[in-house]
Enzyme design. Structure first.
Site, PDB file in Angstrom:
ATOM      1  N   LYS A  66       2.439 -10.710   5.541  1.00 29.86           N
ATOM      2  CA  LYS A  66       1.004 -10.442   5.428  1.00 29.86           C
ATOM      3  C   LYS A  66       0.176 -11.037   6.566  1.00 29.86           C
ATOM      4  CE  LYS A  66       0.806  -9.826   0.403  1.00 29.86           C
ATOM      5  NZ  LYS A  66       0.130 -10.225  -0.849  1.00 29.86           N
ATOM      6  N   ASP A 102      -5.948  -7.844  -2.234  1.00 26.36           N
ATOM      7  CA  ASP A 102      -5.458  -8.783  -3.247  1.00 26.36           C
ATOM      8  C   ASP A 102      -6.607  -9.491  -3.967  1.00 26.36           C
ATOM      9  OD1 ASP A 102      -2.708  -8.357  -2.976  1.00 26.36           O
ATOM     10  OD2 ASP A 102      -2.530  -9.801  -1.335  1.00 26.36           O
TER      11      ASP A 102
END
Length: 277
Positions: A66, A102
């Protein structure tokens, strides 16, 4: 020709994203397919170049890529840049732009249980990537305070200092947090402690938890961690990580297609993969 979408990670075999997104493509009659790719760190740039060359419509990024993927993208939106992590990439006219869904996904899932964050006192357990995304997102909701408890207090302070938004925060040891649990309206467990197969583990003990507190755990396998089980026994409202997972996926799907999908359909799909829990 089918449009390609994907998820990059290592490992990737456990991912439920392909089942979830392929069902949505079928449901909306979108000629596309979503594939999982296990990618080693040293091969990440080649994987990004390959997806771009193939004209992929977009892809997800999961552990451990990420943060490492950011230099390989053409651009990153403000929230993802401040968090320092990307989980969703969109091909915008040949440019790969990174986003982070997220934190916003967690917030959307939380709203069904706690519609207003403004003025609330929040405790985040952990200071990793998920904690960072959630902390930065909550900081924009005007809470009274968001404290961070972590095994390494220095890492918690580092996260707090990195936040670009004005927010009242303290870094606590786990022992300090255990003593102060009754002070919080919302407690969010963001570590992998308690995940299958080590389901008996938990980050802190909840002896001092108030039944008025909302308790969340971003883990959804097991469906109810020991941490949530103990919180429920204390009378607190609980939420596992399924809502965060579904909503982050829904937000990614919306960025790719312009369609915000039926999250209940997505939830049932994932539950089916988990064994109908």
């Amino acid at each position: 020709m089918k449009k390609l979408f994907a998820v990059l990670g290592n490992p990737i075999g456990h991912s439920m994203s392909p089942v979830m997104h392929n069902d949505l493509f079928s449901f909306f009659n979108i000629d596309a397919h979503y594939l999982p790719f296990q990618v080693q760190k040293e091969d990440l740039l080649d994987a990004v170049k390959g997806l771009k060359a193939l004209g992929a419509g977009g892809f997800n990024v999961t552990i451990p890529h990420k943060s490492n993927i950011i230099p390989f993208l053409d651009g990153v939106d403000e929230l993802a840049a401040s968090i320092g992590a990307v989980n969703t990439v969109v091909n915008e006219d040949g440019c790969l732009i990174g986003y982070n869904t997220d934190g916003p996904g967690f917030l959307k899932g939380l709203h069904a249980y706690l519609p207003v964050i403004k003025g609330k006192k929040v405790l985040v357990l952990g200071a990793g990537g998920a904690a960072r995304a959630i902390y930065f997102t909550l900081a924009k909701e005007e809470p009274q305070a968001v404290d961070i408890a972590n095994r390494t207090i220095e890492k918690a302070w580092s996260l707090i200092k990195d936040c670009p938004y004005s927010i009242s925060s303290s870094a606590l040891s786990l022992a300090e947090a255990e003593k102060k649990l009754a002070d919080y309206d919302l407690i969010i467990q963001t570590t992998m402690i308690g995940m299958s197969p080590k389901i008996a583990e938990q980050p802190i003990y909840l002896d001092n938890l108030s039944k008025q507190t909302m308790v969340c755990d971003i883990i959804y396998n097991p469906f109810e961690t020991q941490f949530l089980h103990d919180a429920s026994k204390k009378g607190a409202r609980i939420q596992n990580g399924l809502d965060m997972f579904v909503y982050q996926g829904a937000l990614a799907f919306e960025k790719w297609t312009g369609i915000f999908p039926d999250v209940e359909r997505m939830r049932e799909n994932v539950l089916g993969q988990l064994g109908g829990k």
